[in-house]
Design an enzyme around this catalytic site. Structure first.
Site, PDB file in Angstrom:
ATOM      1  CE  LYS A 184      48.705 -65.378 109.955  1.00  0.00           C
ATOM      2  NZ  LYS A 184      47.277 -65.452 109.563  1.00  0.00           N
ATOM      3  CD  GLU A 258      54.406 -81.216 109.354  1.00  0.00           C
ATOM      4  OE1 GLU A 258      54.181 -81.819 108.282  1.00  0.00           O
ATOM      5  OE2 GLU A 258      54.986 -81.738 110.315  1.00  0.00           O
ATOM      6  CB  CYS A 292      48.142 -81.066 103.804  1.00  0.00           C
ATOM      7  SG  CYS A 292      47.993 -81.880 105.395  1.00  0.00           S
ATOM      8  CD  GLU A 389      48.105 -78.857  98.451  1.00  0.00           C
ATOM      9  OE1 GLU A 389      48.692 -77.767  98.423  1.00  0.00           O
ATOM     10  OE2 GLU A 389      47.999 -79.539  99.472  1.00  0.00           O
TER      11      GLU A 389
HETATM   12  P1  TAP Z   1      49.017 -70.396 103.211  1.00  0.00           P
HETATM   13  O1  TAP Z   1      48.501 -69.382 102.279  1.00  0.00           O
HETATM   14  O2  TAP Z   1      50.440 -70.792 103.113  1.00  0.00           O
HETATM   15  O3  TAP Z   1      48.685 -69.881 104.677  1.00  0.00           O
HETATM   16  C1  TAP Z   1      49.065 -70.563 105.837  1.00  0.00           C
HETATM   17  C2  TAP Z   1      49.233 -69.560 106.960  1.00  0.00           C
HETATM   18  O4  TAP Z   1      50.354 -68.715 106.685  1.00  0.00           O
HETATM   19  C3  TAP Z   1      48.032 -68.628 107.138  1.00  0.00           C
HETATM   20  O5  TAP Z   1      47.884 -68.324 108.509  1.00  0.00           O
HETATM   21  C4  TAP Z   1      48.478 -67.410 106.338  1.00  0.00           C
HETATM   22  O6  TAP Z   1      47.820 -66.226 106.691  1.00  0.00           O
HETATM   23  C5  TAP Z   1      49.946 -67.349 106.701  1.00  0.00           C
HETATM   24  N1  TAP Z   1      50.789 -66.602 105.771  1.00  0.00           N
HETATM   25  C6  TAP Z   1      50.490 -66.181 104.512  1.00  0.00           C
HETATM   26  N2  TAP Z   1      51.542 -65.503 103.990  1.00  0.00           N
HETATM   27  C7  TAP Z   1      52.520 -65.506 104.930  1.00  0.00           C
HETATM   28  C8  TAP Z   1      53.847 -64.976 104.984  1.00  0.00           C
HETATM   29  N3  TAP Z   1      54.387 -64.325 103.961  1.00  0.00           N
HETATM   30  N4  TAP Z   1      54.580 -65.183 106.119  1.00  0.00           N
HETATM   31  C9  TAP Z   1      54.065 -65.881 107.150  1.00  0.00           C
HETATM   32  N5  TAP Z   1      52.814 -66.367 107.171  1.00  0.00           N
HETATM   33  C10 TAP Z   1      52.041 -66.204 106.069  1.00  0.00           C
HETATM   34  O7  TAP Z   1      48.200 -71.749 103.105  1.00  0.00           O
HETATM   35  P2  TAP Z   1      46.645 -71.923 103.130  1.00  0.00           P
HETATM   36  O8  TAP Z   1      46.144 -71.692 101.750  1.00  0.00           O
HETATM   37  O9  TAP Z   1      46.023 -71.211 104.252  1.00  0.00           O
HETATM   38  O10 TAP Z   1      46.524 -73.482 103.498  1.00  0.00           O
HETATM   39  C11 TAP Z   1      46.508 -74.446 102.545  1.00  0.00           C
HETATM   40  C12 TAP Z   1      47.874 -75.107 102.416  1.00  0.00           C
HETATM   41  O11 TAP Z   1      48.285 -75.651 103.663  1.00  0.00           O
HETATM   42  C13 TAP Z   1      47.831 -76.265 101.459  1.00  0.00           C
HETATM   43  O12 TAP Z   1      48.933 -76.196 100.599  1.00  0.00           O
HETATM   44  C14 TAP Z   1      47.932 -77.473 102.370  1.00  0.00           C
HETATM   45  O13 TAP Z   1      48.473 -78.603 101.776  1.00  0.00           O
HETATM   46  C15 TAP Z   1      48.771 -76.976 103.478  1.00  0.00           C
HETATM   47  N6  TAP Z   1      48.550 -77.763 104.688  1.00  0.00           N
HETATM   48  C16 TAP Z   1      49.546 -78.605 105.067  1.00  0.00           C
HETATM   49  C17 TAP Z   1      49.365 -79.401 106.171  1.00  0.00           C
HETATM   50  C18 TAP Z   1      50.472 -80.327 106.565  1.00  0.00           C
HETATM   51  S1  TAP Z   1      50.406 -80.971 108.027  1.00  0.00           S
HETATM   52  N7  TAP Z   1      51.454 -80.596 105.768  1.00  0.00           N
HETATM   53  C19 TAP Z   1      48.198 -79.342 106.912  1.00  0.00           C
HETATM   54  C20 TAP Z   1      47.200 -78.471 106.507  1.00  0.00           C
HETATM   55  C21 TAP Z   1      47.401 -77.668 105.376  1.00  0.00           C
HETATM   56  P3  TAP Z   1      46.418 -65.884 105.954  1.00  0.00           P
HETATM   57  O14 TAP Z   1      45.423 -66.842 106.502  1.00  0.00           O
HETATM   58  O15 TAP Z   1      46.078 -64.535 106.328  1.00  0.00           O
HETATM   59  O16 TAP Z   1      46.640 -66.038 104.482  1.00  0.00           O
END
Ligand code: TAP
Length: 482
Positions: A184, A258, A292, A389
């Site tokens: 997804k 991650e 991240c 963050e």
């Molecule tokens: P999230 O809100 O956690 O979303 C990540 C993914 O999970 C999206 O596809 C999201 O869908 C989905 N999701 C949301 N709620 C969920 C649930 N209850 N169950 C399963 N999946 C769910 O993060 P974000 O805001 O998109 O991304 C930013 C975060 O990612 C930051 O904290 C960043 O540090 C972290 N990040 C970490 C890394 C590594 S390698 N450590 C790399 C990149 C980013 P939706 O898009 O529809 O919300």
């Protein structure tokens, strides 16, 4: 500060055809959702609607998992590693051939500068498929344990900051090891994953080996909860990562998480200061700070703090913020209104906590989501902007006097994903790297990525590694594991 006005150098969007609507990619075909209400994906630089995308329901996720199971047991897990490798190489070559199309589409859907999607994201995506294609027939020699075998069907949920690159980090190792996947993409950036589905068709990948279900958090949750999933690979926020860990506790599902980070970029007084400034810019303003492992906390030795502050601010005034499709742009659009509001809220918190805010003062486009490169000084360890963050182009500056104090401050957050060290002393680099509780430590550079190098965190930055030989471990069982 006076800068030359550059003539606009826009990349053409004519290389990419965006359909007005997209279905789900299940069993090798695009199919309609079983009842989900489609949602729109917008260009964050203009707020123009790019397309309408299907919202996968629990039934859709179930169909995708069943397609992945069939492909796993009938085709993919039985295929030789040599043949799996050929498919991965074929995908990698198609990605290279269509690189410009992918770069333009990524920039339109995500808001990142074309310079970055063209020169960083897409080349790394192809590199991940080439690298893992190379492992597919050599798993017995990767020191993974006795008789490495695939796990089965892998559920993968990824964020919006590096949409296609995160897909490559997940899909390439899973397929190389003989697993099939249900992935997804994030709600705000689904388009390159859907174009990747076309690449799977073009490469004649057996139907069901890769399934892509678009949707919001509920679709991700349906993947997490599905009993037919053998392993979950999640990249995203620590909050959602914790929910996933709770959801799968007590099940047989394996997981790699991650999550977020709050990296220290540590500058000693013997560092080449102009290079350190470039490293800081790359560390926090690359990809609008939606990274991240971003170097979101500068720790600078007290006796050079003033000089660094002066040089950094002078440099930030030369950054070009604006149209992501312009090849001269350094900082693009914030990915969504929601993310912009989060950044604005955290910046207000920083001011109310007493830190001093400065921004580059550049002009911003009238439409779309934008935030100026911002520096907070007079920050202390207890401030939220030093602990949490922000995930935007905002950096906090703190000072230290001794290497011991730098280590203590660098490690004093709930996260442990990455760190940077700037000094001319090799012995100090080695000592610091040993003390820092971070999965990746860069020395005299920052944000360098390579598929051969494992990436992952400590503490609330998650567990498991992606990339390198270590990344394969997450996708195999060995010995007597059933
Ligand atoms: P999230 O809100 O956690 O979303 C990540 C993914 O999970 C999206 O596809 C999201 O869908 C989905 N999701 C949301 N709620 C969920 C649930 N209850 N169950 C399963 N999946 C769910 O993060 P974000 O805001 O998109 O991304 C930013 C975060 O990612 C930051 O904290 C960043 O540090 C972290 N990040 C970490 C890394 C590594 S390698 N450590 C790399 C990149 C980013 P939706 O898009 O529809 O919300």
């Amino acid at each position: 500060m006076v800068t030359f006005e550059y003539a606009p150098a826009p990349e053409s969007r004519s290389v990419v055809d965006i359909a007005s609507s997209y279905g789900l990619f299940i069993g090798g075909e695009f199919v309609e959702s079983d009842g989900g209400t489609p949602f729109k994906t917008v260009n964050p630089a203009t707020e123009e609607v790019l397309s309408e995308v299907a919202d996968a329901t629990e039934q859709d996720v179930d169909a995708a998992v069943r397609a992945a199971r069939t492909a796993y047991s009938r085709v993919w897990s039985r295929m030789s590693g040599t043949d799996r490798g050929k498919y991965l190489y074929r995908i990698a070559r198609i990605l290279q051939e269509r690189a410009r199309e992918f770069a333009v589409l990524e920039t339109l859907d995500n808001g990142k500068p074309i310079r970055e999607s063209r020169d960083v994201d897409i080349p790394l995506v192809a590199a991940h498929f080439f690298y893992h294609g190379g492992w597919a027939d050599k798993l017995d020699h990767a020191a993974l344990g006795d008789n490495p075998r695939p796990l089965g069907v892998v559920g993968q949920v990824i964020p919006w900051n590096f949409p296609l690159l995160m897909l490559a980090w997940k899909v390439a190792p899973a397929l190389a090891c003989g697993n099939t996947v249900v992935l997804k993409p994030a709600e705000t950036t689904p388009l390159t994953a859907l174009l990747f589905a076309e690449v799977c068709q073009q490469a004649e990948l057996p139907p069901g080996v890769v399934n892509i279900v678009t949707g919001a958090g509920a679709t991700g949750q349906a993947i997490v909860d599905h009993p037919g999933i053998d392993k979950l690979a999640f990249t995203g926020s620590t909050a959602v990562g914790k929910m996933i860990a709770r959801s799968i506790a007590g099940t047989r599902k394996k997981a790699t998480l991650e999550l977020g980070g709050k990296a220290a970029n540590i500058v000693f007084d013997d560092a080449p200061i102009d290079q350190a400034v470039e490293g800081i810019v790359d560390g926090i303003f690359f990809n609008q700070g939606h990274v991240c492992c971003a170097g979101s906390r500068i720790l600078v030795q007290e006796n050079i703090a003033e000089e660094l502050d002066h040089r950094l601010k002078r440099r930030l005034q030369t950054l070009r913020v604006g149209d992501p499709m312009d090849k001269n742009t350094d900082v693009g659009a914030i990915n969504s209104r929601t993310q912009l509001e989060r950044i604005e809220e955290m910046v207000k918190v920083g001011e109310s906590e007493g830190a001093t805010r400065w921004d580059s003062g550049c002009d911003l486009p009238a439409n779309g989501f934008w935030f100026r490169p911002t520096v907070f000084s007079n920050v202390s360890q207890s401030h939220r902007i030093a602990q949490e963050e922000i995930f935007g182009p905002v950096v906090s500056v703190l000072t230290f006097r001794t290497p011991g104090e730098a280590v203590a401050k660098a490690n004093n957050t709930p996260y442990g994903l990455s760190a940077g060290i700037w000094t001319e002393k090799g012995s100090r680099i080695l000592w610091m790297a040993d003390q820092l509780r971070a999965g990746v430590v860069w020395a005299n550079t920052f944000n360098k990525f390579d598929p051969t190098s494992p990436f992952g965190g400590y503490k609330e930055s998650g567990y498991g590694r992606e990339g390198g030989r270590h990344g394969l471990e997450a996708y195999v069982r060995t010995g007597a594991d059933d």
